[in-house]
Every structure is written in C-alpha cells, then in structure tokens.
Design an enzyme around this catalytic site. Structure first.
Site, PDB file in Angstrom:
ATOM      1  N   CYS A 113      59.153   8.070  38.369  1.00 32.55           N
ATOM      2  CA  CYS A 113      58.892   7.793  39.785  1.00 32.55           C
ATOM      3  C   CYS A 113      57.539   8.320  40.250  1.00 32.55           C
ATOM      4  O   CYS A 113      57.120   8.071  41.374  1.00 32.55           O
ATOM      5  CB  CYS A 113      60.015   8.358  40.645  1.00 32.55           C
ATOM      6  N   HIS A 247      57.549   8.815  47.394  1.00 31.94           N
ATOM      7  CA  HIS A 247      58.496   8.041  46.596  1.00 31.94           C
ATOM      8  C   HIS A 247      59.782   7.872  47.393  1.00 31.94           C
ATOM      9  O   HIS A 247      60.317   8.827  47.957  1.00 31.94           O
ATOM     10  CB  HIS A 247      58.746   8.765  45.264  1.00 31.94           C
ATOM     11  N   ASN A 277      65.947   2.990  45.603  1.00 31.19           N
ATOM     12  CA  ASN A 277      64.925   3.696  44.823  1.00 31.19           C
ATOM     13  C   ASN A 277      64.435   2.761  43.712  1.00 31.19           C
ATOM     14  O   ASN A 277      65.187   2.463  42.785  1.00 31.19           O
ATOM     15  CB  ASN A 277      65.558   4.968  44.246  1.00 31.19           C
TER      16      ASN A 277
HETATM   17  N1  COA Z   1      80.379   6.829  46.717  1.00 33.07           N
HETATM   18  C1  COA Z   1      81.338   7.690  47.137  1.00 33.07           C
HETATM   19  N2  COA Z   1      81.422   8.945  46.705  1.00 33.07           N
HETATM   20  C2  COA Z   1      80.518   9.368  45.809  1.00 33.07           C
HETATM   21  C3  COA Z   1      79.493   8.532  45.333  1.00 33.07           C
HETATM   22  C4  COA Z   1      79.456   7.223  45.823  1.00 33.07           C
HETATM   23  N3  COA Z   1      78.493   6.333  45.446  1.00 33.07           N
HETATM   24  N4  COA Z   1      78.746   9.235  44.461  1.00 33.07           N
HETATM   25  C5  COA Z   1      79.254  10.466  44.390  1.00 33.07           C
HETATM   26  N5  COA Z   1      80.351  10.543  45.201  1.00 33.07           N
HETATM   27  C6  COA Z   1      81.204  11.684  45.435  1.00 33.07           C
HETATM   28  C7  COA Z   1      81.175  12.689  44.331  1.00 33.07           C
HETATM   29  O1  COA Z   1      82.056  12.289  43.286  1.00 33.07           O
HETATM   30  C8  COA Z   1      81.627  13.939  45.025  1.00 33.07           C
HETATM   31  O2  COA Z   1      83.029  13.902  45.123  1.00 33.07           O
HETATM   32  P1  COA Z   1      83.900  15.241  44.925  1.00 33.07           P
HETATM   33  O3  COA Z   1      83.409  16.173  45.982  1.00 33.07           O
HETATM   34  O4  COA Z   1      85.277  14.738  45.103  1.00 33.07           O
HETATM   35  O5  COA Z   1      83.570  15.695  43.536  1.00 33.07           O
HETATM   36  C9  COA Z   1      81.084  13.790  46.442  1.00 33.07           C
HETATM   37  O6  COA Z   1      80.763  12.399  46.580  1.00 33.07           O
HETATM   38  C10 COA Z   1      79.859  14.627  46.731  1.00 33.07           C
HETATM   39  O7  COA Z   1      78.991  14.491  45.650  1.00 33.07           O
HETATM   40  P2  COA Z   1      77.650  15.302  45.644  1.00 33.07           P
HETATM   41  O8  COA Z   1      76.957  15.033  44.368  1.00 33.07           O
HETATM   42  O9  COA Z   1      77.890  16.712  46.065  1.00 33.07           O
HETATM   43  O10 COA Z   1      76.870  14.596  46.828  1.00 33.07           O
HETATM   44  P3  COA Z   1      75.480  14.998  47.434  1.00 33.07           P
HETATM   45  O11 COA Z   1      75.659  15.268  48.882  1.00 33.07           O
HETATM   46  O12 COA Z   1      74.747  15.987  46.612  1.00 33.07           O
HETATM   47  O13 COA Z   1      74.690  13.628  47.308  1.00 33.07           O
HETATM   48  C11 COA Z   1      73.061  12.493  45.967  1.00 33.07           C
HETATM   49  C12 COA Z   1      74.477  13.046  46.050  1.00 33.07           C
HETATM   50  C13 COA Z   1      72.864  11.849  44.627  1.00 33.07           C
HETATM   51  C14 COA Z   1      72.885  11.441  47.060  1.00 33.07           C
HETATM   52  C15 COA Z   1      72.070  13.669  46.202  1.00 33.07           C
HETATM   53  O14 COA Z   1      72.336  14.723  45.301  1.00 33.07           O
HETATM   54  C16 COA Z   1      70.658  13.258  46.038  1.00 33.07           C
HETATM   55  O15 COA Z   1      70.103  12.552  46.865  1.00 33.07           O
HETATM   56  N6  COA Z   1      69.987  13.705  44.973  1.00 33.07           N
HETATM   57  C17 COA Z   1      68.674  13.280  44.623  1.00 33.07           C
HETATM   58  C18 COA Z   1      68.818  12.030  43.814  1.00 33.07           C
HETATM   59  C19 COA Z   1      67.552  11.263  43.674  1.00 33.07           C
HETATM   60  O16 COA Z   1      66.935  10.929  44.643  1.00 33.07           O
HETATM   61  N7  COA Z   1      67.173  10.972  42.437  1.00 33.07           N
HETATM   62  C20 COA Z   1      66.065  10.201  42.079  1.00 33.07           C
HETATM   63  C21 COA Z   1      64.844  11.006  42.209  1.00 33.07           C
HETATM   64  S1  COA Z   1      63.539  10.180  41.457  1.00 33.07           S
END
Ligand code: COA
Length: 322
Positions: A113, A247, A277
C-alpha cells in the site's frame, strides 16, 4: 540546467462491477452496519473479467487521452502492484504493449500500500536524472488474493487503478520525503505465498496464498509509526500542507491520525466509502478524483502530503507542490 519532476496529469480506471456491503452479507456473516462503522467502506469495485494489467492499461490510456500525448512520447512506465497478472512479464511491460510506448522502459515495484508513494519518489528521481516524461501507476486486483470466506479481511479491499504523468519542469515540486520499511513486522500482513512444488523440495508449510492480516497490529502501526513519519516530514519543512492524501485503508485510521497530528480533519481527503482499500491504487485514484472534481489543481499553488502504509511493513510520506 537542472530539471525536476512535476505531476502534469492524472487518470484512473475502476472496473464496472460494484459490490455493496449488503451484497457481501448475503454470503458472508457480516453486515453493512459492522463494515460501515468499523471502516467507513460502503461498497467496492471488483473485476469480473479483467486483470491488473487491464486496469492499469486503461488508467494509462485515460492519462494519455487527457494529456494529449501518445504512448511513444514516454521514457518510462512504473507500476506499483502486489497483484500482478504474472511475475513476468511485469504489469508495466504489459501496459507498455497496450499503449504502444515503444520508447519506454518499464518495470513493477512491490511495496504494497506504499507502492505508489515509493514509485512516485523513484519516478521523480528518474526525471531529475534526465528523463523527460513517464507514467507512474498503482493498480490492483485484490479480489483474486482475498479469502472470500474470511470476513475479517474480505470486506476491506477492492480493485482499481490510477496514476500520474510526470514531466520535466525547471522548478522543484517534490519538497521532501521520508520512506521507511520494517521487514521484522512483515508477518502481520501477507499474501501470495507460493508453495515450492519442486521434486527436490522437502519442507511442508502452513503458509497460504490468501491475504492474511492482523488488523489490530496494522491499526496500531498506523497510530505509532505512520503518525511519527508524517509529523517528522511536516516539522522538518516549514511548508503548510493544504491537503493530505493518505492510503485509503479505513476511515477510522484517518480520523484518528488527524486528531493525533492535530490537523483539521477536512484537510484529509477520503473516498474509501466507494472503493474500499485498493492498496497501491488508492492514492492515485484519490488524487485523480480530487483533480477531476476541482479540489486539487495542478497549477503549482497547493502543497499536498501523500502517505502510503501497509505490507512489508512499508510506509512513507511525500510533500509536494502540485
Ligand atoms: N463482520 C462482522 N463481524 C466481524 C467482521 C465482519 N466483516 N470482521 C471481524 N468481525 C468480528 C470479529 O470476529 C470480532 O468478533 P469477536 O469479538 O466475537 O471475536 C469482532 O468483529 C471485533 O473484531 P476486531 O478485530 O476486534 O475489530 P476491530 O474493531 O479491531 O476492527 C479492523 C477490525 C480490521 C476493521 C481494524 O482492526 C482495522 O481497521 N485494522 C487495520 C486494517 C487495515 O486497514 N489494513 C490494511 C492496511 S494497508
């Protein structure tokens, strides 16, 4: 006489098919509410019959059409991608063939990215070294590396391509940069592992070709390293930035970075609601959109910050006058 690179035109191409969050929730245990509130994403474009080289060729054609140049006037083509059609030929060489850029040399770079920011930095140095004109593109078909059964990653990404025309100019437009990498943290975002099927190879592996991500680790990385990177570029240069094009991974990352950096949120342009993304393509697609709708002008009056971050880990900021 010294010469410097200037962005003189932008272009992009998105595949026609759009997939909304509600459509994903028909075959995945997710919801529009979850995706929208955690990421700001509402829909994404995905390919149905095109590959990365098709998207990049169409983005390059868009740039040539707008600028009035033909392919044979280009000295180089750089494509940032982590989802090439092949390892060889490069997407850049496929674009070269597609736009008949007979006089150009062409190559891909792999910096996830951050790829477009790295590629643009490199392209500008090509111009400083004497080349007159080139195209830098970012293009991805991430839909082909997503595990569509993994709701935690599949909902985040989309396909697309964008890019810029770089031309020689007598005054400097690229004012500062800071590019960084940390391979020790590479395991938190991986894709495209290739198993060695050679008859001589003896190791078995748990690795997979699908994109795998530790979302929390990536989020934390943006709040620490990426925030510090942007702050350093701003502090070391007395230039005020009019706009920040980061990004487009997640709107929460951008909201939080704006607060942390104490920069008004309205200076940060976003469009991940429509595209998700798109990795190396996200910044050039955003740039083209902002130029097309008149927010950004390529008339040497606005200073912008471009910041990429992602797999590698890689991250980096360019400060430039458009
Ligand atoms: N739909 C519904 N629930 C989902 C889900 C989806 N698409 N994806 C994950 N969950 C669930 C998980 O299983 C978890 O459930 P649990 O609590 O029962 O285990 C819950 O949602 C929370 O998951 P968590 O990972 O704590 O969520 P979060 O608030 O950290 O958000 C991201 C997850 C991925 C959105 C966040 O971590 C993020 O934005 N990270 C950066 C990712 C990114 O931008 N990457 C690319 C960079 S180049």
């Amino acid at each position: 006489m010294s010469q410097y690179g200037k962005i003189t035109c932008t272009g992009s191409y998105l595949p026609a098919k759009q997939v909304t969050n509600d459509e994903l929730s028909k075959f995945m245990d997710t919801s529009d509410e979850w995706i929208r509130s955690r990421t700001g994403i509402q829909s994404r474009h995905v390919v149905t019959d095109e590959n990365t080289s098709d998207l990049c060729t169409k983005a390059a054609q868009n740039i040539l059409k707008k600028s009035g140049y033909t392919g044979d006037s280009l000295d180089f083509i750089i494509v940032a991608t982590i989802t090439p059609d092949y390892q060889m030929p490069s997407v850049a060489c496929q674009v070269q063939a597609g736009i008949k850029a007979d006089n150009a040399f062409a190559f891909d770079i792999s910096a996830a990215c951050s790829g477009f920011v790295y590629g643009l930095s490199l392209g500008e140095k090509m111009i400083r070294s004497g080349y007159k004109r080139g195209i830098v593109l970012g293009g991805e078909t991430l839909s082909k590396v997503l595990d569509w059964k993994d709701r935690s990653s599949a909902v985040l990404f989309g396909d697309g391509a964008g890019g810029v025309l770089l031309e020689a100019d007598e005054s400097p437009h690229f004012l500062a940069e800071k590019l960084q990498s940390d391979g020790t943290r590479g395991g938190s975002l991986t894709s495209g592992f290739r198993e060695n099927k050679s008859p001589f190879y003896d190791e078995s592996t748990e690795e997979t070709a699908w994109l795998k991500m530790n979302g929390r680790a990536i989020f934390d990385f943006t709040m620490s390293d990426v925030a510090k990177n942007i702050r350093q570029v701003l502090d070391e240069n007395s230039v005020q930035a009019d706009y920040f094009l980061l990004h487009q991974a997640n709107v929460r990352i951008i909201d939080k970075l704006a607060r942390k950096l104490k920069i008004p949120r309205e200076k940060f342009l976003t469009n991940m609601d429509k595209y998700g993304n798109t990795s190396g393509a996200s910044i050039p697609i955003l740039l083209d959109e902002a130029v097309t709708n008149g927010t950004l002008k390529l008339d040497s009056t606005q200073n912008v910050v471009l910041t990429g971050f992602g797999g590698g880990l890689t991250w980096g900021t360019l400060l430039l006058t458009l």
